[in-house]
Design a protein around this motif. Structure first.
Motif, PDB file in Angstrom:
ATOM      1  N   CYS A   2      40.200  36.834  41.679  1.00 40.17           N
ATOM      2  CA  CYS A   2      41.445  36.194  41.244  1.00 40.17           C
ATOM      3  C   CYS A   2      42.511  36.247  42.333  1.00 40.17           C
ATOM      4  N   HIS A  72      49.007  33.529  38.447  1.00 36.84           N
ATOM      5  CA  HIS A  72      47.659  34.102  38.492  1.00 36.84           C
ATOM      6  C   HIS A  72      46.597  33.016  38.501  1.00 36.84           C
ATOM      7  N   THR A  73      45.561  33.236  39.281  1.00 39.94           N
ATOM      8  CA  THR A  73      44.332  32.465  39.127  1.00 39.94           C
ATOM      9  C   THR A  73      43.265  33.457  38.693  1.00 39.94           C
ATOM     10  N   ARG A  74      42.554  33.151  37.596  1.00 40.83           N
ATOM     11  CA  ARG A  74      41.636  34.121  36.978  1.00 40.83           C
ATOM     12  C   ARG A  74      40.171  33.865  37.333  1.00 40.83           C
ATOM     13  N   TRP A  75      39.463  34.938  37.563  1.00 41.03           N
ATOM     14  CA  TRP A  75      38.006  34.919  37.665  1.00 41.03           C
ATOM     15  C   TRP A  75      37.546  35.860  36.559  1.00 41.03           C
ATOM     16  N   ALA A  76      37.143  35.295  35.425  1.00 37.99           N
ATOM     17  CA  ALA A  76      36.926  36.083  34.209  1.00 37.99           C
ATOM     18  C   ALA A  76      35.878  37.173  34.389  1.00 37.99           C
ATOM     19  N   THR A  77      36.232  38.381  34.002  1.00 37.25           N
ATOM     20  CA  THR A  77      35.254  39.477  33.932  1.00 37.25           C
ATOM     21  C   THR A  77      35.125  39.979  32.498  1.00 37.25           C
ATOM     22  N   HIS A  78      36.214  39.937  31.735  1.00 36.02           N
ATOM     23  CA  HIS A  78      36.212  40.442  30.351  1.00 36.02           C
ATOM     24  C   HIS A  78      36.809  39.369  29.449  1.00 36.02           C
ATOM     25  N   HIS A  87      45.661  34.528  32.226  1.00 37.25           N
ATOM     26  CA  HIS A  87      46.869  35.329  32.453  1.00 37.25           C
ATOM     27  C   HIS A  87      48.030  34.350  32.691  1.00 37.25           C
ATOM     28  N   HIS A 100      46.945  40.387  36.461  1.00 33.68           N
ATOM     29  CA  HIS A 100      46.124  41.512  36.926  1.00 33.68           C
ATOM     30  C   HIS A 100      44.892  41.017  37.665  1.00 33.68           C
ATOM     31  N   ASN A 101      44.602  41.686  38.761  1.00 33.64           N
ATOM     32  CA  ASN A 101      43.375  41.450  39.506  1.00 33.64           C
ATOM     33  C   ASN A 101      42.517  42.698  39.386  1.00 33.64           C
ATOM     34  N   GLY A 102      41.285  42.564  38.898  1.00 36.37           N
ATOM     35  CA  GLY A 102      40.391  43.710  38.841  1.00 36.37           C
ATOM     36  C   GLY A 102      39.873  43.981  37.449  1.00 36.37           C
ATOM     37  N   THR A 125      40.657  40.097  26.816  1.00 35.66           N
ATOM     38  CA  THR A 125      40.619  40.664  28.169  1.00 35.66           C
ATOM     39  C   THR A 125      40.913  42.159  28.200  1.00 35.66           C
ATOM     40  N   ASP A 126      40.434  42.781  29.282  1.00 35.52           N
ATOM     41  CA  ASP A 126      40.818  44.161  29.588  1.00 35.52           C
ATOM     42  C   ASP A 126      42.294  44.217  29.988  1.00 35.52           C
ATOM     43  N   THR A 127      42.761  43.166  30.622  1.00 34.18           N
ATOM     44  CA  THR A 127      44.134  43.083  31.145  1.00 34.18           C
ATOM     45  C   THR A 127      45.200  43.319  30.086  1.00 34.18           C
TER      46      THR A 127
HETATM   47  N1  GLU Z   1      39.514  41.477  34.299  1.00 39.47           N
HETATM   48  C1  GLU Z   1      40.510  40.476  34.176  1.00 39.47           C
HETATM   49  C2  GLU Z   1      40.046  39.346  33.278  1.00 39.47           C
HETATM   50  O1  GLU Z   1      38.893  39.204  32.977  1.00 39.47           O
HETATM   51  C3  GLU Z   1      40.994  39.956  35.539  1.00 39.47           C
HETATM   52  C4  GLU Z   1      39.919  39.232  36.281  1.00 39.47           C
HETATM   53  C5  GLU Z   1      40.426  38.768  37.641  1.00 39.47           C
HETATM   54  O2  GLU Z   1      40.550  39.617  38.554  1.00 39.47           O
HETATM   55  O3  GLU Z   1      40.713  37.558  37.738  1.00 39.47           O
HETATM   56  O4  GLU Z   1      40.848  38.567  32.821  1.00 39.47           O
END
Ligand code: GLU
Length: 164
Positions: A2, A72-78, A87, A100-102, A125-127
């Motif tokens: 992200c 924010h630009t998101r790369w979905a993990t959760h 976000h 949030h990134n991570g 999300t975890d965020t």
């Molecule tokens: N874990 C967060 C999510 O899934 C942030 C992913 C990201 O770093 O873009 O939204």
């Protein structure tokens, strides 16, 4: 991966926020969003899935004016790739907003605890635990609330928070 951005200026920043996340597009992402303060007690949030230019046009990013903001630009993990999971994530009362990134690896435990305390979650999300944790710790100082929240987080993260 992200991308996150934050801007504080004297003039309106909506165009600069959009440009800042467009500059990060090469990293790859699935959703994007902005949150801007303009002196109101609530943070204004616009977000959705898709490319920055298309989402900015569709959601009217340019109509949101103010001089302090995050993007924010998101790369979905959760959580799936949805508007709700994009976000920024505001707190229940809209007084705090986070990008949030991570990954927050202890988010399940924190989410359960915050839900029991009455916090309403709008995303998968975890965020989102971050913004509710800050709200939970807030008394008079945003900085102190943020530091207290950080002490409870486990994982890897870069965070930007705004509050009126
Ligand atoms: N874990 C967060 C999510 O899934 C942030 C992913 C990201 O770093 O873009 O939204």
């Amino acid at each position: 991966m992200c991308g996150i951005a934050g801007i504080v200026a004297l003039e309106n920043i909506s165009d600069k926020l959009v440009k800042s996340i467009q500059n990060l597009e090469y990293r790859g992402y699935d959703s994007c969003g902005i949150a801007i303060l303009n002196g109101n007690s609530k943070v204004q949030v616009r977000k959705n899935t898709g490319f920055v230019a298309a989402v900015a046009e569709r959601e009217g990013f340019g109509e949101v004016t103010g001089n302090i903001g995050i993007a924010h630009t998101r790369w979905a993990t959760h959580g799936k790739v949805t508007k709700e999971n994009a976000h920024p994530h505001p707190s229940c009362d809209g007084a705090f907003c986070v990008v949030h990134n991570g990954i927050i690896s202890n988010y399940t435990k924190l989410r359960l605890k915050l839900k029991k305390l009455g916090h309403i979650f709008k995303s998968e999300t975890d965020t989102e635990v971050i913004t509710h944790l800050v709200e939970h710790h807030y008394k008079k100082s945003v900085e102190k609330a943020f530091v207290s929240a950080l002490k409870e987080l486990e994982g890897t993260y870069a965070i930007t928070l705004i509050s009126p």
